[in-house]
Design an enzyme around this catalytic site. Structure first.
Site, PDB file in Angstrom:
ATOM      1  CG  HIS A  18      -1.891  -1.141   1.254  1.00 38.26           C
ATOM      2  ND1 HIS A  18      -2.718  -1.532   0.223  1.00 38.26           N
ATOM      3  CD2 HIS A  18      -2.078  -2.066   2.241  1.00 38.26           C
ATOM      4  CE1 HIS A  18      -3.382  -2.630   0.574  1.00 38.26           C
ATOM      5  NE2 HIS A  18      -3.006  -2.976   1.787  1.00 38.26           N
ATOM      6  CG  ASP A  61      -5.192  -6.259   0.285  1.00 39.05           C
ATOM      7  OD1 ASP A  61      -5.060  -7.161   1.128  1.00 39.05           O
ATOM      8  OD2 ASP A  61      -5.270  -5.057   0.606  1.00 39.05           O
TER       9      ASP A  61
END
Ligand SMILES: [Zn+2]
Length: 456
Positions: A270, A321
């Protein structure tokens, strides 16, 4: 040895027409040369591109896709989604995990991913007790990768605390809490288990700065091999950044660089909320930022400053994810469209040499190969592993287009149905959009979903 023929193939030196690849039993490319279809054992009428690594997955979350889309009474956030996720994971058994992971990896292959980094933290039984075999759940991930044929970089997660400053874990985190010593034993077991699986690599993943403390993190880094991939969630949410500043006086990325030697083995997942100093530190270190555009959009995380990071020479990769939706094309598209909406501009991540699709695909391909520590040189060339994806030249999104427009046509105007054949380490795992074990895998997944989705 098997000879594969392709109408066109994307090599590290650009597109080549009418190419033959000689592929050894172990998946290595022995020769890449001009040739004709009649010389080949297997003929692919289409455009072959190198298979992409998916650097960040939590397999079990595929089963809760669509179950957390109801707004709560106050402003909804990542943290309300996490509550649903905790409730969901409290029920999953080893058999269920394996069924979910197999279905997920099948879907990844069919969308063009040839390897996956499984950020695996569901270690213990439902009551929080260790399984008799501590690698029970990890073993199910390895089994799912083996059944589907996807390349696996298994990233067992070290999760010790409930928040910054060594806060005790919460009750619903009991399935993943581990002490450092038990964790290192698990890593050793997994290395042993993967020895006989050529497509399986083991890395480590300190979950986040809130889940480990400085000593634990430094000890972990010191005790595992220096070339082992190391992944961490970082700066995904503003609240996490604020909590880190309150605890240490530094933002998460700045804290990490102050306290640990971050280098090319690292994947920072991220890194959404970074300032210039953090951005430049990551770019200079050679570490990869693992971007998960669909999940980051779904969770309302924010937008990573990708255009300026690439201009700094930064390295990126793609991950799915939460696995809310599996599509390589859609991940690329979401990454670029997030930038377009932010900058009110077009072709933000492309440049004058490479089209936008080519630029993102090439960067994410190289970054993914590095972040997952995949074997061999990256790309379709002699000495590399034969990981390729064949795009159907007769798909409506591709018809009539020249090779240099193919990636853009797939990634911006196509979907998973553009992907026709997929090979991992030389083995064709998807042929004509179909996996040999597809019926059995999906049948098992169907049964598990009926058990797990009831009550939501
Ligand atoms: Zn994650």
């Amino acid at each position: 040895m098997i000879k594969h023929f392709f109408d066109e193939i994307l090599t590290p030196n650009g597109w080549r027409q009418n190419q033959l690849l000689d592929i050894a039993e172990n998946g290595e490319i022995l020769a890449a040369r001009d040739g004709a279809a009649h010389e080949a054992d297997i003929v692919h009428h289409g455009f072959a591109v190198p298979g992409m690594a998916n650097v960040h997955s939590h397999a079990f979350q595929r089963a809760m896709a669509g179950l957390a889309e109801m707004a709560g009474p106050s402003a909804d956030s990542f943290w309300s989604w996490r509550q649903v996720m905790y409730r969901f994971l409290s029920a999953i058994t080893p058999d269920q995990l394996e069924a979910i992971a197999s279905q997920l990896y099948l879907e990844m292959l069919k969308s063009g991913f040839t390897s996956v980094g499984e950020f695996h933290y569901l270690h213990h039984d439902r009551d929080g007790a260790a399984y008799a075999d501590p690698s029970e759940m990890s073993g199910r991930i390895i089994a799912a990768a083996k059944e589907t044929g996807i390349g696996l970089t298994l990233l067992p997660v070290l999760y010790r605390y409930g928040g910054f400053g060594g806060e005790p874990p919460q009750e619903h985190q009991r399935r993943f809490i581990m002490e450092g010593e038990n964790f290192l034993n698990l890593v050793e077991r997994l290395q042993e288990a993967c020895k006989s699986e050529p497509s399986c690599i083991v890395g480590v993943a300190p979950h986040s700065l809130r889940a480990v403390d400085p000593t634990l993190l430094r000890d972990l880094i010191a005790q595992v091999p220096a070339d082992m991939p190391c992944h961490i969630h970082i700066a995904e949410q503003q609240k996490e950044v604020a909590d880190c500043v309150e605890w240490s006086g530094l933002r998460p990325v700045d804290w990490l660089f102050e306290n640990v030697a971050v280098d090319e083995r690292w994947c920072l997942v991220h890194a959404t909320h970074i300032k210039e100093s953090g951005r430049k530190s990551i770019a200079q270190s050679g570490a990869v930022v693992g971007l998960c555009p669909i999940t980051e959009a779904n969770l309302g995380d924010g937008v990573f400053p990708a255009s300026v990071f690439l201009k700094d020479g930064g390295r990126i990769a793609l991950g799915s994810d939460s696995n809310i939706y599996i599509s390589l094309a859609e991940e690329v598209r979401m990454l670029e469209y997030g930038q377009r909406l932010t900058h009110e501009s077009r072709n933000v991540l492309g440049n004058e040499t490479n089209s936008t699709g080519m630029q993102i695909y090439s960067k994410a391909f190289l970054g993914g190969h590095q972040a997952l520590g995949r074997p061999g040189e990256p790309g379709l060339q002699v000495g590399s592993r034969a990981n390729f994806v064949v795009l159907d030249k007769n798909h409506p999104a591709l018809i009539g287009k020249s090779a240099r427009k193919i990636l853009d046509s797939w990634l911006f105007a196509g979907d998973n149905t553009v992907v026709k054949d997929v090979a991992v380490d030389g083995k064709l795992v998807i042929r004509d959009r179909h996996h040999l074990e597809e019926e059995a895998i999906t049948h098992r997944f169907r049964r598990v979903m009926k058990e797990l989705a009831a009550g939501y």
